[in-house]
Design a protein around this motif. Structure first.
Motif, PDB file in Angstrom:
ATOM      1  N   LYS A 278       0.849  -1.291  -0.150  1.00  0.00           N
ATOM      2  CA  LYS A 278      -0.062   0.149   0.182  1.00  0.00           C
ATOM      3  C   LYS A 278       0.808   1.496  -0.060  1.00  0.00           C
ATOM      4  O   LYS A 278       0.510   2.062  -0.781  1.00  0.00           O
ATOM      5  CB  LYS A 278      -0.904  -0.057   1.151  1.00  0.00           C
ATOM      6  CG  LYS A 278      -1.980   1.171   1.118  1.00  0.00           C
ATOM      7  CD  LYS A 278      -2.991   1.024   2.128  1.00  0.00           C
ATOM      8  CE  LYS A 278      -3.857   2.106   2.278  1.00  0.00           C
ATOM      9  NZ  LYS A 278      -4.358   2.667   1.148  1.00  0.00           N
ATOM     10  N   TRP A 450      -2.992  -6.323  -3.637  1.00  0.00           N
ATOM     11  CA  TRP A 450      -3.957  -5.694  -4.264  1.00  0.00           C
ATOM     12  C   TRP A 450      -5.428  -6.273  -4.025  1.00  0.00           C
ATOM     13  O   TRP A 450      -6.416  -5.387  -4.371  1.00  0.00           O
ATOM     14  CB  TRP A 450      -3.667  -5.353  -5.727  1.00  0.00           C
ATOM     15  CG  TRP A 450      -2.759  -4.333  -5.753  1.00  0.00           C
ATOM     16  CD1 TRP A 450      -2.086  -3.462  -4.980  1.00  0.00           C
ATOM     17  CD2 TRP A 450      -2.098  -3.964  -6.886  1.00  0.00           C
ATOM     18  NE1 TRP A 450      -1.277  -2.520  -5.421  1.00  0.00           N
ATOM     19  CE2 TRP A 450      -1.276  -2.788  -6.979  1.00  0.00           C
ATOM     20  CE3 TRP A 450      -2.333  -4.480  -8.261  1.00  0.00           C
ATOM     21  CZ2 TRP A 450      -0.495  -2.236  -7.887  1.00  0.00           C
ATOM     22  CZ3 TRP A 450      -1.572  -3.769  -9.398  1.00  0.00           C
ATOM     23  CH2 TRP A 450      -0.799  -2.664  -9.223  1.00  0.00           C
ATOM     24  N   ASN A 455      -6.837  -1.471  -1.059  1.00  0.00           N
ATOM     25  CA  ASN A 455      -5.944  -1.483  -2.208  1.00  0.00           C
ATOM     26  C   ASN A 455      -6.826  -1.337  -3.730  1.00  0.00           C
ATOM     27  O   ASN A 455      -6.407  -1.482  -4.579  1.00  0.00           O
ATOM     28  CB  ASN A 455      -5.099  -2.254  -2.447  1.00  0.00           C
ATOM     29  CG  ASN A 455      -4.068  -2.385  -1.226  1.00  0.00           C
ATOM     30  OD1 ASN A 455      -3.715  -1.120  -0.748  1.00  0.00           O
ATOM     31  ND2 ASN A 455      -3.438  -3.315  -0.899  1.00  0.00           N
TER      32      ASN A 455
END
Ligand code: BG6
Length: 485
Positions: A278, A450, A455
């Protein structure tokens, strides 16, 4: 001159063949790079396509070649090298035997099988080539990306091909390596002392590598939505550029040594996992916006369904070795961006001690800017005294080497270059299996992180420079993307 070869293109009527491969081979023919007996054998999915092939490919060439390149007489001569054949890749029938008869009739010693097909048929195609006895000692196979979806699927694909071809005969294409300006990176670094001696953490503050595109989905929604910018551009093109910027000098310019040095870079990339993802990456997805005075739809409108696929990525990466200790490499790519360009920016550290007072003008860092496309240039941003002012005043000036001025007729065709290299058996500009594995090993944990809800991609307007978060990533390091200037 190359030894005579037969160049078989599986998927010979597909988009890549019509847009890039056949035009590239035509260019090679026109410049006299093809040996007299070289033949091009595109495979088609049915007999009607075979019948219509030459007309279709001619129309496509007229569309995709530059206006001054398509010369009817040259094309007609080139077209005599085309031998379209019907081959059903998935079915081992008499058409494979006909292909064998055609290949065995020529006496051409070199053979290239270009698999311009989805990876799902690589294995069966190689199997049928093997069963038909077509994989001779001088046969090579060229495979296109995407090579897998992650490390596991890439490994499966590579293993399947390896059942039939030795590693030396497998040519994995990354068309960025075929761009002359990309190869020029090696010449710039390793043939110029002034750069070679200033190419490490002592001198360099950071590196930016950007590939910015203005196009959107281009009718490839099915493929693209399953991939996204990280798999489509970073895993291959951007990481290859990073390798060329960061690798050590090979002791010889051979395929083996170059690839070994690139591999070391990939293996030295600091892993991005879990929470570090992140902080060090930004995902974006374009929404509707204005480009060239026209509104263009957002990604989801083009796609027609919800999706979290990213069309933009920015990453802060580090290479953990002594040359690059703590030098950030900022990587960035996106679709529907404000401008199309590919560029590498090397930003140098400030002078050790500033002798000029603040009042002499803002200090601008030295930058070496290597532009790969659309124009090919090398710029150096330096600080100079403003000659028009009596009192000492500093200002940035640009040393600009535009290759178009030096090479008047220069036109870089990456596919042409790589196809000729494959025909010559030179693998220097192709990717080794170990590089594919190492690149995926770095990419996979990013993709995994992700999947977390926090995210999700940030929206950015088509025609902009990507999401705000991308500028913030740089701002948090007190830096900024150079081309936004
Ligand atoms: C391809 C990607 O590999 O490279 C495309 O799949 C992308 O999405 C293309 O548009 C960019 O290549 P170039 O040479 O036009 O910069």
């Amino acid at each position: 001159m190359l030894d005579a070869f037969d160049f078989v293109i599986f998927g010979g009527a597909g988009d890549l063949a019509l847009r890039k491969l056949i035009p590239g081979l035509y260019r090679a023919h026109r410049e006299g790079s093809l040996p007299a007996n070289a033949r091009i054998i595109p495979t088609c999915r049915n007999t009607q396509m075979v019948a219509e092939y030459k007309d279709k490919v001619r129309a496509a060439a007229e569309k995709h070649l530059n206006a001054d390149e398509f010369v009817a007489a040259d094309w007609d001569e080139f077209a005599q090298r085309l031998f379209p054949v019907f081959v059903d890749i998935g079915t081992k029938d008499e058409h494979w035997d006909a292909l064998a008869t055609l290949l065995n009739s020529s006496g051409n010693s070199q053979r290239v099988f270009y698999l311009s097909t989805p990876p799902s048929v690589f294995s069966i195609c190689c199997k049928h080539l093997h069963e038909t006895g077509l994989i001779t000692a001088n046969a090579r196979v060229v495979v296109e990306k995407p090579l897998g979806y992650d490390a596991k699927t890439a490994e499966e694909i590579n293993s399947q091909i390896a059942e039939y071809f030795n590693e030396e005969a497998i040519f994995r294409i990354d068309h960025y390596l075929g761009k002359e300006t990309v190869q020029n990176l090696l010449a710039l670094r390793f043939a110029n002392g002034m750069f070679e001696h200033l190419w490490d953490a002592k001198s360099i503050d950071h590196v930016q590598i950007s590939i910015s595109e203005t196009v959107g989905l281009e009718g490839r929604a099915g493929f693209y939505d399953g991939a996204g910018a990280l798999r489509d551009m970073v895993q291959n093109h951007i990481l290859q550029l990073l390798c060329l910027v960061a690798m050590e000098s090979p002791n010889k310019m051979t395929a083996e040594r170059i690839r070994a040095e690139k591999l070391k870079v990939l293996e030295s990339l600091r892993p991005l996992t879990g929470n570090t993802v992140k902080y060090n990456t930004v995902r974006g997805q374009y929404v509707a916006g204005e480009m060239d005075g026209k509104m263009v739809p957002g990604y989801l409108d083009e796609l027609g369904q919800p999706s979290n696929t990213e069309t933009f990525v920015a990453i802060r990466a580090y290479i953990d070795n002594s040359r690059w200790a703590n030098v950030p490499f900022y990587l960035r790519t996106g679709k529907r961006m404000k401008q199309r360009f590919a560029e590498i920016v090397i930003q140098y550290k400030d002078v050790a001690h500033r002798v000029y007072p603040e009042s002499a003008g803002a200090a601008t860092p030295n930058r070496l800017i290597i532009r790969l496309q659309p124009e090919e240039s090398i710029k150096i941003i330096m600080v100079s005294k403003d000659l028009e002012k009596h009192e000492t005043h500093l200002r940035p000036v640009v040393l600009n080497l535009n290759f178009a001025d030096t090479y008047k007729d220069f036109y870089s065709d990456a596919y042409k270059r790589l196809m000729l290299d494959a025909a010559a058996g030179d693998a220097s500009l192709f990717i080794h299996r170990a590089e594919v594995d190492a690149a995926w090993s770095w990419i996979d944990p990013i993709i995994e992180a992700w999947q977390r809800p926090e995210n999700k991609p940030h929206g950015y307007m088509a025609g902009s420079w990507g999401p705000q978060a991308s500028s913030q990533l740089m701002a948090s390091d007190r830096r900024r993307w150079f081309s936004i200037d």
